[in-house]
Design an enzyme around this catalytic site. Structure first.
Site, PDB file in Angstrom:
ATOM      1  N   CYS A 265      62.942  74.661  71.929  1.00  0.00           N
ATOM      2  CA  CYS A 265      62.126  73.737  72.909  1.00  0.00           C
ATOM      3  C   CYS A 265      60.597  73.857  72.901  1.00  0.00           C
ATOM      4  O   CYS A 265      59.867  74.539  73.649  1.00  0.00           O
ATOM      5  CB  CYS A 265      62.506  74.080  74.448  1.00  0.00           C
ATOM      6  SG  CYS A 265      64.350  74.577  74.625  1.00  0.00           S
ATOM      7  N   GLY A 267      57.875  72.023  72.750  1.00  0.00           N
ATOM      8  CA  GLY A 267      56.764  71.113  73.637  1.00  0.00           C
ATOM      9  C   GLY A 267      56.393  71.922  74.524  1.00  0.00           C
ATOM     10  O   GLY A 267      56.909  72.888  75.254  1.00  0.00           O
ATOM     11  N   PRO A 268      54.758  72.017  74.879  1.00  0.00           N
ATOM     12  CA  PRO A 268      53.873  71.142  74.329  1.00  0.00           C
ATOM     13  C   PRO A 268      53.298  71.985  73.119  1.00  0.00           C
ATOM     14  O   PRO A 268      52.210  71.237  72.480  1.00  0.00           O
ATOM     15  CB  PRO A 268      52.640  71.192  75.376  1.00  0.00           C
ATOM     16  CG  PRO A 268      53.151  72.326  76.150  1.00  0.00           C
ATOM     17  CD  PRO A 268      54.222  72.498  76.026  1.00  0.00           C
ATOM     18  N   LYS A 271      53.449  78.101  72.103  1.00  0.00           N
ATOM     19  CA  LYS A 271      53.933  79.061  71.338  1.00  0.00           C
ATOM     20  C   LYS A 271      54.520  78.862  70.109  1.00  0.00           C
ATOM     21  O   LYS A 271      54.537  79.632  68.813  1.00  0.00           O
ATOM     22  CB  LYS A 271      55.557  79.098  72.252  1.00  0.00           C
ATOM     23  CG  LYS A 271      55.059  80.177  73.465  1.00  0.00           C
ATOM     24  CD  LYS A 271      56.549  80.557  74.047  1.00  0.00           C
ATOM     25  CE  LYS A 271      56.374  81.094  75.519  1.00  0.00           C
ATOM     26  NZ  LYS A 271      55.889  80.045  76.355  1.00  0.00           N
ATOM     27  N   GLU A 290      61.865  69.598  69.573  1.00  0.00           N
ATOM     28  CA  GLU A 290      61.516  69.264  70.862  1.00  0.00           C
ATOM     29  C   GLU A 290      62.475  67.760  71.112  1.00  0.00           C
ATOM     30  O   GLU A 290      61.888  66.909  70.325  1.00  0.00           O
ATOM     31  CB  GLU A 290      59.939  68.804  70.992  1.00  0.00           C
ATOM     32  CG  GLU A 290      59.444  68.197  72.224  1.00  0.00           C
ATOM     33  CD  GLU A 290      59.957  68.881  73.631  1.00  0.00           C
ATOM     34  OE1 GLU A 290      60.363  68.333  74.378  1.00  0.00           O
ATOM     35  OE2 GLU A 290      59.811  70.031  73.660  1.00  0.00           O
ATOM     36  N   ASP A 334      62.212  78.807  74.665  1.00  0.00           N
ATOM     37  CA  ASP A 334      61.621  78.760  76.031  1.00  0.00           C
ATOM     38  C   ASP A 334      61.899  77.571  76.675  1.00  0.00           C
ATOM     39  O   ASP A 334      61.389  76.495  76.699  1.00  0.00           O
ATOM     40  CB  ASP A 334      59.824  78.595  75.424  1.00  0.00           C
ATOM     41  CG  ASP A 334      59.029  78.704  76.614  1.00  0.00           C
ATOM     42  OD1 ASP A 334      59.661  79.185  77.960  1.00  0.00           O
ATOM     43  OD2 ASP A 334      58.007  78.506  76.453  1.00  0.00           O
ATOM     44  N   CYS A 387      59.218  80.834  82.270  1.00  0.00           N
ATOM     45  CA  CYS A 387      58.168  80.928  83.276  1.00  0.00           C
ATOM     46  C   CYS A 387      58.897  80.657  84.540  1.00  0.00           C
ATOM     47  O   CYS A 387      58.004  80.067  85.476  1.00  0.00           O
ATOM     48  CB  CYS A 387      57.057  79.873  82.855  1.00  0.00           C
ATOM     49  SG  CYS A 387      55.659  80.305  83.708  1.00  0.00           S
TER      50      CYS A 387
END
Length: 457
Positions: A265, A267-268, A271, A290, A334, A387
């Protein structure tokens, strides 16, 4: 109100940005950047407007409660534009060094200029009542009769459900600390791109200070766009917590060469850019996937300084990507999440998110983790990252998916020995970073090792 007055210009810009946030759903940082650019505000004026917008967004729920009591009426009975004028006024009264008489008078003038003469009476009356008490008096008044958790939510400007969610995963004696840390704006953190720039070189070029734990990070106040290395792609803006979870994943992989890595995953692209540099150092290829086309372009932009033969960017749903099962040594997932770990950097987010948002994200998170395990070779590594410290998005995802897939859960904190108190309270095999402990976003990391070939149906 005269536009020649720089503070008037700053208040006008702040008002426009706040209206974009509350009326149009804009992100505060983007709305503010547009407003500052439109009016050409820099320096002290830009800083004043930035604090006004960020603070009014961050403290919205608390200021609204004070406004309701001072006005003896529900917020819903006031014109939304008037509410925003009052939020800006309350923040000046209670959180900025603006004299009370100036905060009242200039709020009235702002209302007159941006809405009309008809609202000046109500703005003046409510602002005068707000100014009649200091913040401690107001907080004592509006929290009288509330239970301890509700009172804490008001005093720290958090919705009650977020306070409860954090209390579920953090010791009681740290709860006030983390909620307070959420209200302290984070200084921009930069990350050098491995293979393109060293941290010492970035410090020599643009100053700042090294991050506490990450070997790639630099904390530097001011606009990151002023940094040449940001503009040319040799560095990016990335919280230290995001850097650290990548560091742990690569250490756990313990690969020296060969294989392929997948950012599921991407984007953006922060990482992905860090992983691209680390993969290049190991002679490894990175695939960055993405699902959203506009975010694919952001990933490509983040990777622009690297040679294209070391990576591939694909527009694909991570749950059904164009790769065979077991194709990757490392898969980084992520996943989309509530973002509750980044409230200090997203001041408006706490009042937008709801418990239902979290519940709606969990099935997607579980599907993506299962897909990540399927994409990794047996004996490879999957890094599940959010996050968010919310139990539903962390242990509530990892434990059942790992059980169903037969995946081994590794001791993730052991790969960050330099970071103290990094083990999650809910399960010490997981990393849980915190702003009050580590000065980072509240990043969560689980490391899993597939033990047999998997497939997703």
């Amino acid at each position: 109100m005269s536009s020649r007055n720089p503070l008037d210009a700053a208040r006008r810009a702040a008002y426009r940005a706040l209206r974009a946030v509350t009326a149009d759903g804009a992100y505060a940082n983007l709305a503010l950047a547009d407003a500052l650019s439109r009016d050409g505000l820099t320096g002290r004026d830009a800083a004043f407007a930035t604090e006004l917008v960020s603070g009014a967004c961050r403290w919205q729920g608390t200021w609204d409660r004070l406004i309701e009591v001072a006005g003896n009426r529900a917020i819903s009975t006031l014109q939304p534009a008037v509410v925003d004028v009052l939020r800006l006024g309350a923040h000046q009264l209670f959180a900025m060094r603006v004299p009370s008489h100036a905060a009242v008078a200039l709020s009235v003038e702002l209302g007159r200029a941006v809405i009309g003469e008809r609202v000046t009476g109500v703005v003046n009356a409510i602002m005068r009542r707000l100014a009649a008490r200091d913040l401690d008096d107001w907080l004592d008044r509006v929290t009288t009769g509330l239970d301890a958790r509700d009172a804490l939510a008001v005093r720290t400007a958090h919705p009650r459900w977020i306070v409860d969610a954090i209390a579920d995963v953090l010791p009681d004696d740290e709860l006030i600390e983390v909620l307070t840390a959420d209200n302290a704006p984070a200084a921009p953190t930069l990350a050098v791109r491995p293979g393109l720039l060293t941290r010492d070189a970035l410090l020599a070029e643009d100053g700042g200070e090294s991050t506490r734990f990450s070997p790639w990070g630099v904390r530097r106040p001011g606009d990151p766009g002023d940094v040449a290395a940001i503009r040319d792609g040799r560095a990016g803006v990335q919280d230290e917590g995001s850097q650290l979870v990548c560091l742990a994943a690569v250490r756990a992989l313990d690969a020296v060469a060969g294989g392929t890595w997948l950012d599921l995953c991407a984007g953006p692209g922060g990482k992905a850019a860090l992983l691209r540099g680390l993969a290049g150092e190991r002679g490894t290829h990175l695939v960055a996937a993405e699902v959203q086309p506009h975010r694919v372009q952001l990933v490509r932009q983040a990777l622009r300084a690297y040679p294209e033969d070391g990576h591939e960017v694909v527009c694909a749903d991570g749950r059904d990507g164009p790769w065979r099962p077991g194709a990757f040594d490392l898969v980084v997932a992520d996943v989309p999440c509530s973002g509750l770990g980044a409230l200090r950097r997203r001041p408006e987010a706490r009042w937008r998110r709801t418990p239902q948002d979290v519940a709606d994200l969990v099935p997607l998170q579980r599907d993506l983790l299962a897909a990540a395990l399927a994409a990794a070779r047996p004996g490879g590594l999957v890094a599940y990252i959010t996050c968010s410290p919310h139990a539903a998005e962390t242990t509530g995802v990892v434990l059942p998916v790992a059980r169903d897939a037969g995946a081994a859960i590794l001791d993730a904190p052991s790969f960050l020995p330099e970071v103290p108190d990094a083990a999650a309270r809910s399960d010490p095999r997981f990393v849980q970073l915190w702003p009050h402990r580590h000065g980072t976003d509240a990043m969560f990391l689980a490391l899993l090792r597939p033990v047999s070939a998997l497939c997703v149906h």
